[in-house]
Design a protein around this motif. Structure first.
Motif, mmCIF file in Angstrom:
data_model
loop_
_atom_site.group_PDB
_atom_site.id
_atom_site.type_symbol
_atom_site.label_atom_id
_atom_site.label_comp_id
_atom_site.label_asym_id
_atom_site.label_seq_id
_atom_site.Cartn_x
_atom_site.Cartn_y
_atom_site.Cartn_z
ATOM 1 N N THR A 1 0.882 5.654 2.165
ATOM 2 C CA THR A 1 0.046 6.844 2.115
ATOM 3 C C THR A 1 -1.351 6.646 2.685
ATOM 4 O OG1 THR A 1 -0.629 6.318 -0.148
ATOM 5 C CG2 THR A 1 1.267 7.800 0.121
ATOM 6 N N GLU B 1 3.437 1.810 -1.980
ATOM 7 C CA GLU B 1 2.986 3.203 -2.097
ATOM 8 C C GLU B 1 1.659 3.402 -1.376
ATOM 9 O OE1 GLU B 1 3.782 7.015 -3.592
ATOM 10 O OE2 GLU B 1 5.078 5.270 -3.703
ATOM 11 N N GLN B 2 0.712 2.499 -1.608
ATOM 12 C CA GLN B 2 -0.597 2.615 -0.961
ATOM 13 C C GLN B 2 -0.497 2.433 0.548
ATOM 14 O OE1 GLN B 2 -2.333 -0.316 -3.647
ATOM 15 N NE2 GLN B 2 -3.970 1.148 -4.116
ATOM 16 N N THR C 1 11.860 6.300 5.797
ATOM 17 C CA THR C 1 11.398 7.289 4.828
ATOM 18 C C THR C 1 11.608 8.692 5.396
ATOM 19 O OG1 THR C 1 9.151 7.415 5.687
ATOM 20 C CG2 THR C 1 9.608 5.692 4.042
#
Length: 121
Positions: free
Chosen positions: A120, A116-117, A20
């Protein structure tokens, strides 16, 4: 922008590692995590924890996980702890989540409902 480092393709498991923008490794799995795929998976996960501040393993495409896969996850988790980096699991399907719960991996390695969770958290 993510870059793909490469993929290992045993008979029933596709492993793709991307990085990422923050340098976190995202290892995406598709297929079955069993004895055939455990050695290549171990190599990819250990390389991830050696080179990134964190690693997320996306189980969204995995329909089966056996004890050899569990052992790989525990080894990668321990390697991450030794390096002081984080290691998380994401998006397990019901059958895989059930296995993770039965053997207690969900209490050892943080597991999130979505990639996603996990990225983050």
């Amino acid at each position: 922008m993510a870059e793909t480092e490469g993929a290992a393709v045993p008979e029933r498991l596709l492993i793709t590692r991307t990085t990422t923008g923050g340098g976190v490794s995202l290892v995406t799995l598709a297929g079955e995590v069993d004895l055939d795929g455990s050695a290549p998976l171990r190599e990819v996960l250990l390389a991830s924890v050696e080179s990134a501040p964190g690693t997320v393993v996306d189980f969204g495409g995995v329909g089966f996980l056996d004890s050899s896969g569990i052992n790989v996850l525990i080894s990668a988790h321990r390697a991450a702890e030794d390096r002081g980096v984080w290691f998380r699991l994401a998006a397990p399907r019901d059958a895989v989540e059930r296995v993770l719960r039965l053997v207690g991996v969900d209490t050892l390695i943080p597991c999130y409902p979505s990639v996603e969770q996990a990225l983050t958290a």
